[in-house]
Design an enzyme around this catalytic site. Structure first.
Site, PDB file in Angstrom:
ATOM      1  N   CYS A  97       0.789  -1.244  -0.194  1.00  0.00           N
ATOM      2  CA  CYS A  97       0.182  -0.109  -0.051  1.00  0.00           C
ATOM      3  C   CYS A  97       0.919   1.166   0.146  1.00  0.00           C
ATOM      4  O   CYS A  97       1.853   1.333   1.023  1.00  0.00           O
ATOM      5  CB  CYS A  97      -0.836  -0.018   1.205  1.00  0.00           C
ATOM      6  SG  CYS A  97      -1.545   1.295   1.760  1.00  0.00           S
ATOM      7  N   GLU A  98       0.641   2.347  -0.962  1.00  0.00           N
ATOM      8  CA  GLU A  98       1.526   3.402  -0.881  1.00  0.00           C
ATOM      9  C   GLU A  98       1.330   4.367   0.071  1.00  0.00           C
ATOM     10  O   GLU A  98       2.176   5.310   0.298  1.00  0.00           O
ATOM     11  CB  GLU A  98       1.235   3.895  -2.218  1.00  0.00           C
ATOM     12  CG  GLU A  98       0.129   4.472  -2.434  1.00  0.00           C
ATOM     13  CD  GLU A  98      -0.070   5.275  -4.015  1.00  0.00           C
ATOM     14  OE1 GLU A  98      -0.767   6.271  -3.964  1.00  0.00           O
ATOM     15  OE2 GLU A  98       0.590   4.805  -4.902  1.00  0.00           O
ATOM     16  N   HIS A  99       0.164   4.185   0.801  1.00  0.00           N
ATOM     17  CA  HIS A  99      -0.203   5.177   2.092  1.00  0.00           C
ATOM     18  C   HIS A  99       0.727   4.811   3.191  1.00  0.00           C
ATOM     19  O   HIS A  99       0.970   5.814   4.028  1.00  0.00           O
ATOM     20  CB  HIS A  99      -1.470   5.257   2.163  1.00  0.00           C
ATOM     21  CG  HIS A  99      -2.474   5.569   0.987  1.00  0.00           C
ATOM     22  ND1 HIS A  99      -3.564   4.889   0.710  1.00  0.00           N
ATOM     23  CD2 HIS A  99      -2.011   6.306  -0.067  1.00  0.00           C
ATOM     24  CE1 HIS A  99      -4.140   5.661  -0.375  1.00  0.00           C
ATOM     25  NE2 HIS A  99      -3.153   6.438  -0.658  1.00  0.00           N
ATOM     26  N   HIS A 100       0.743   3.394   3.553  1.00  0.00           N
ATOM     27  CA  HIS A 100       1.596   3.286   4.830  1.00  0.00           C
ATOM     28  C   HIS A 100       2.859   1.970   4.612  1.00  0.00           C
ATOM     29  O   HIS A 100       3.307   1.797   5.528  1.00  0.00           O
ATOM     30  CB  HIS A 100       0.476   2.366   5.659  1.00  0.00           C
ATOM     31  CG  HIS A 100      -0.690   3.342   6.028  1.00  0.00           C
ATOM     32  ND1 HIS A 100      -1.788   3.217   5.376  1.00  0.00           N
ATOM     33  CD2 HIS A 100      -0.850   4.327   7.059  1.00  0.00           C
ATOM     34  CE1 HIS A 100      -2.779   3.923   5.748  1.00  0.00           C
ATOM     35  NE2 HIS A 100      -2.136   4.891   6.790  1.00  0.00           N
ATOM     36  N   GLN A 150      -5.162  -0.649  -4.652  1.00  0.00           N
ATOM     37  CA  GLN A 150      -5.771  -1.753  -5.149  1.00  0.00           C
ATOM     38  C   GLN A 150      -6.763  -1.172  -6.369  1.00  0.00           C
ATOM     39  O   GLN A 150      -6.727  -1.832  -7.445  1.00  0.00           O
ATOM     40  CB  GLN A 150      -6.862  -2.389  -4.149  1.00  0.00           C
ATOM     41  CG  GLN A 150      -7.310  -3.704  -4.849  1.00  0.00           C
ATOM     42  CD  GLN A 150      -8.326  -4.498  -3.825  1.00  0.00           C
ATOM     43  OE1 GLN A 150      -7.775  -4.390  -2.607  1.00  0.00           O
ATOM     44  NE2 GLN A 150      -9.326  -5.092  -3.982  1.00  0.00           N
ATOM     45  N   HIS A 167      -5.980  -5.864   3.355  1.00  0.00           N
ATOM     46  CA  HIS A 167      -5.239  -4.826   3.775  1.00  0.00           C
ATOM     47  C   HIS A 167      -4.585  -4.801   5.028  1.00  0.00           C
ATOM     48  O   HIS A 167      -5.426  -4.632   5.860  1.00  0.00           O
ATOM     49  CB  HIS A 167      -5.705  -3.433   3.158  1.00  0.00           C
ATOM     50  CG  HIS A 167      -6.193  -3.403   1.698  1.00  0.00           C
ATOM     51  ND1 HIS A 167      -5.459  -2.654   0.712  1.00  0.00           N
ATOM     52  CD2 HIS A 167      -7.035  -4.093   0.876  1.00  0.00           C
ATOM     53  CE1 HIS A 167      -5.707  -2.862  -0.371  1.00  0.00           C
ATOM     54  NE2 HIS A 167      -6.872  -3.476  -0.405  1.00  0.00           N
ATOM     55  N   CYS A 204      -3.004  -2.386   6.307  1.00  0.00           N
ATOM     56  CA  CYS A 204      -3.224  -1.169   7.019  1.00  0.00           C
ATOM     57  C   CYS A 204      -4.682  -1.048   7.599  1.00  0.00           C
ATOM     58  O   CYS A 204      -4.626  -0.217   8.478  1.00  0.00           O
ATOM     59  CB  CYS A 204      -3.254   0.001   5.956  1.00  0.00           C
ATOM     60  SG  CYS A 204      -3.993  -0.336   4.543  1.00  0.00           S
TER      61      CYS A 204
END
Length: 197
Positions: free
Chosen positions: A88-91, A129, A157, A159
Site C-alpha cells: 500500500c503506497e499510503h503506509h 488496489q 489490507h 493497513c
C-alpha cells in the site's frame, strides 16, 4: 534472464544507501542497530524493498507481446485465483489476495503464464488496489487488442488489519472492464459466475 523479468533494480551503492536509511529509522525508533539481532536487518530490509518493488523495471506490454500468437479463438479466456502481494503506497504495509483476469481474443492470444506475470509486474510496485486493477486491464487491452478485458481483485489490507480500524476479516473487491464485458451484461455475468465456481 528475460528482459521483462529483470529484478536488478538497484546497484550496490543504492542498496547501501537504502540500508543506511533503515539503520537511521531503527535508531529513531529507539533501537540499537548494531546489536546482534539487528546488525544485518538494514541490508536485509533494503534488499527486500528492492524485491517488493521490482515491478518498476518490468514492462507488462513486453511480457504479453513476448508470447503473443495469432489464433482465431473468440471465447472467454480466464486465469483466476492469481496470487498477488503488493505494498500500500499510503503506509508501506502489505496487501494481498487474488486476481481474476479474463479476455476475449480478437485475433491474438497470449501465453497463460503471461497474464499472471502482468499481475505480478503491477503488484510489485507501491500501489492502491483500485489503480492496480485498472493497470492490469489497460495493459492487456493495449497489448492484445481483445474484444474485452475483465479484472476482479479481492484483497486484504494490513493497513486495515494491523492499525487504524483493525478489522481482521475485511476483504476489498475491485473490478475493471473493457469492451464486451462493459457493454454486454450477459458476458459480464458469465465471467462473474465462472470466477465464483
Amino acid at each position: 534472464m528475460e528482459i521483462y523479468d529483470n529484478t536488478e533494480k538497484f546497484d550496490d551503492k543504492t542498496i547501501d544507501d537504502i540500508a543506511g536509511h533503515y539503520r537511521a529509522i531503527l535508531s529513531l525508533l529507539g533501537e540499537d542497530p548494531t546489536r546482534e539481532g539487528l546488525e544485518k536487518t538494514p541490508m536485509r530490509a533494503a534488499k527486500a524493498m528492492a524485491f517488493f518493488t521490482k515491478g518498476y523495471v518490468q514492462n507488462p506490454t513486453e511480457i504479453l507481446l513476448s508470447a503473443r500468437f495469432k489464433e482465431e479463438y473468440r471465447q472467454m479466456v480466464i486465469v483466476k485465483d492469481i496470487e498477488l502481494y503488493s505494498l500500500c503506497e499510503h503506509h508501506l504495509l502489505p496487501f494481498y489476495g487474488k486476481a481474476h483476469v479474463a479476455y476475449i481474443p480478437n485475433g491474438y492470444i497470449t501465453g497463460l503464464s503471461k497474464i499472471a506475470r502482468v499481475v505480478e509486474a503491477f503488484a510489485r510496485r507501491l500501489q492502491v488496489q483500485e489503480r492496480l486493477t485498472v493497470e492490469i486491464r489497460d495493459s492487456i487491452q493495449e497489448a492484445l487488442k481483445p474484444l474485452g478485458v475483465a479484472v476482479v481483485i479481492e484483497a486484504s489490507h494490513m493497513c486495515m488489519q494491523m492499525r487504524g480500524v483493525q478489522k481482521q476479516n475485511s476483504v476489498t473487491t475491485t473490478s475493471a472492464f473493457t469492451g464486451v464485458f462493459l457493454k454486454d451484461q450477459k458476458t459480464r455475468e458469465e465471467f462473474i459466475s465462472l470466477i465464483k465456481q
